[in-house]
Each structure stands twice: as structure tokens, then as C-alpha cells.
Design a protein around this motif. Structure first.
Motif: not given
Length: 274
Positions: A19-37
Motif C-alpha cells: 500500500x505504499x504504492x496504493x494508487x499505482x493500480x487497482x486493488x481487490x479486497x476479499x471478504x467473508x460474509x456470514x449471515x442468517x437468512x
């Protein structure tokens, strides 16, 4: 709610260097979504989600399969993964330059709709701090969609974004959950993104009232359009053959599924299906 899943400390140390070079390229963040339907049951659904940051100002939040589908549509016109219900869709596009948040839904006929999120994101930043793996995080609270949410964000990642519709804190949201334990988003991985990010950018705009009407009509007769076409519908009989589909039985089964999985993230727009 099961324990949060995070990468090793060594991985996150590497991420901070990236992230020292964060604006140089696109980024992708992965998340776990846990939910009760179904909030009356203890069963948890896990969905693997991704947040693509494109050219700093655009972000797309969706499932991993929806990301793949969007790429397939861009190249072939054909995609994959269609949800049979609307309450289980979590596709969101944010345009920071316009301060615009759009929630997107897709029908089984691949019709795309966008709902503009007009709720104000008035965060209450609290003094409480913590450490998630080796990110220094700070606590914040907000009310959205008829739910009370608690978030943990880090200024070590200078992106004022997060999972789903959430944004506007002075750093990336690492974790956010509602106070009833129905929805829980956790950051699991950070990667450099692709140069090209494909996503939904065409569709019809809906108000929340129009969205409600769409869902009510779908619940009343889920396969109305198919029946109106007069096209015979068949399915695999499990033995290599095909059998005709009992549309009434299929409709009754889908309506039951909708009733039993009616815990939308925007609780203030919940429909009381009968």
C-alpha cells in the motif's frame, strides 16, 4: 457466529508494504460474509465476496462468482450464477466522484436493476482501538437499513471504503457487523487487482417502492413470464431423462423458500410475505 478468518501476520505485513504504492493500480479486497437468512434459526450462510477498487473512485462489491460472471458477459455475452431470490443479492457499485451508491439486483431473466442508496452515512467514531491481526483498527458505529452496525476500520489502508454499501470512514473497513449478529463482514485477503474491471453498468433505475412491487409480483407468481410464453419446461429426472415441470409445485416451493429466508440486510424494506 464462527470465528473470523484472517491471513497470517506475515501476509498482512506484505500487504502494508504494497500500500505504499496504493494508487499505482487497482486493488481487490476479499471478504467473508456470514449471515442468517432466517433470523429465527441458528444456521449461517457463508458467501465469498470481493471488493474491487477501480481507478480509486469506483468500487464494486459482489460475490466471487458474480465477478467471474461479469467478465464472461463482457467477453461472450453469457454469464453464470443467478439467484432465485432478491433478498440474497449483495451487489453494490459505488462512485466516489459522484458520492453515489447503487444497489443492483438481477432477475432470473438477466434483467438488471439499480436502486440508489440515499441514506446518510453519519458515522460515530469512537475512541476504542484494537488490533486485528497486525492492523491497528478503531471502532465506529452507524445505523443503516433499520439495523445498528459496529465497524472496525484501519487508517493504515488509506481507502475510505468497505464491504457492501459502507464507506466514508478515514480508512478501510476491516470488519463490520450488526448488533443482532445477523450479518457479519470480515476482511480475509488483499491483492493487486486486474487492469480491467468488468461490472454491471447498464440497467433500469428503481425506487424502493418499485423494488417492493417487483418482489411482490415475483412472489405472487414467480414463473409468470415463462408460463405466458407457452414454452414447455422440463428438468432432469435424475436418470438421464427429462420430465415436465409441475409449475404450480415449483412456484409453491419457491414461495416457501422466500418466506423462510426473509431476513434482508435492509430490514426497513422487509416485505411480510403471506
Amino acid at each position: 457466529m464462527k470465528k473470523n478468518k484472517f491471513l497470517t501476520k506475515c501476509f498482512f505485513f506484505y500487504v502494508i508494504i504494497l500500500f505504499n504504492n496504493i494508487y499505482a493500480q487497482n486493488k481487490l479486497f476479499k471478504y467473508d460474509l456470514e449471515y442468517k437468512s432466517n433470523q429465527k434459526k441458528d444456521s449461517i450462510i457463508l458467501k465469498k465476496m470481493v471488493l474491487d477498487i477501480k481507478d480509486v473512485s469506483i468500487s464494486i462489491f459482489r460475490t466471487e462468482q458474480q465477478k467471474i460472471s461479469d467478465s464472461l458477459i463482457a467477453f461472450t455475452g453469457l454469464g453464470s450464477e443467478r439467484d432465485m431470490t432478491f433478498e440474497s443479492q449483495f451487489y453494490v457499485k459505488k462512485d466516489m466522484s459522484k458520492d453515489e451508491i447503487l444497489k443492483s439486483i438481477e432477475t432470473i431473466f438477466r434483467e438488471i436493476f439499480f436502486i440508489k442508496i440515499d441514506e446518510k452515512f453519519d458515522w460515530e467514531i469512537l475512541p476504542e482501538k484494537n488490533k486485528i491481526v497486525n492492523f491497528n483498527v478503531q471502532k465506529a458505529k452507524i445505523n443503516y437499513g433499520g439495523r445498528s452496525w459496529t465497524a472496525w476500520f484501519t487508517t493504515e489502508i488509506p481507502i475510505q471504503d468497505g464491504p457492501y454499501v459502507f464507506k466514508g470512514l478515514p480508512g478501510l473497513i476491516v470488519k463490520i457487523s450488526d448488533d443482532k449478529g445477523n450479518y457479519n463482514f470480515n476482511l480475509t485477503e488483499i491483492k493487486n487487482g486486474n487492469d480491467k474491471v468488468y461490472y454491471r453498468n447498464k440497467g433500469l433505475d428503481l425506487t424502493w417502492d418499485q423494488y417492493k412491487k417487483l418482489l411482490e409480483n415475483y412472489y405472487t407468481d414467480p414463473f409468470a413470464r415463462i408460463k405466458s410464453m407457452g414454452i414447455p419446461v422440463k428438468k432432469d429426472d435424475g436418470h438421464g431423462g427429462m420430465v415436465s415441470v409441475d409449475m404450480k409445485q415449483e412456484s409453491d416451493g419457491l414461495r416457501k423458500m422466500i418466506r423462510e429466508n426473509n431476513n434482508p440486510i435492509e430490514l426497513n424494506h422487509k416485505i411480510d410475505y403471506k
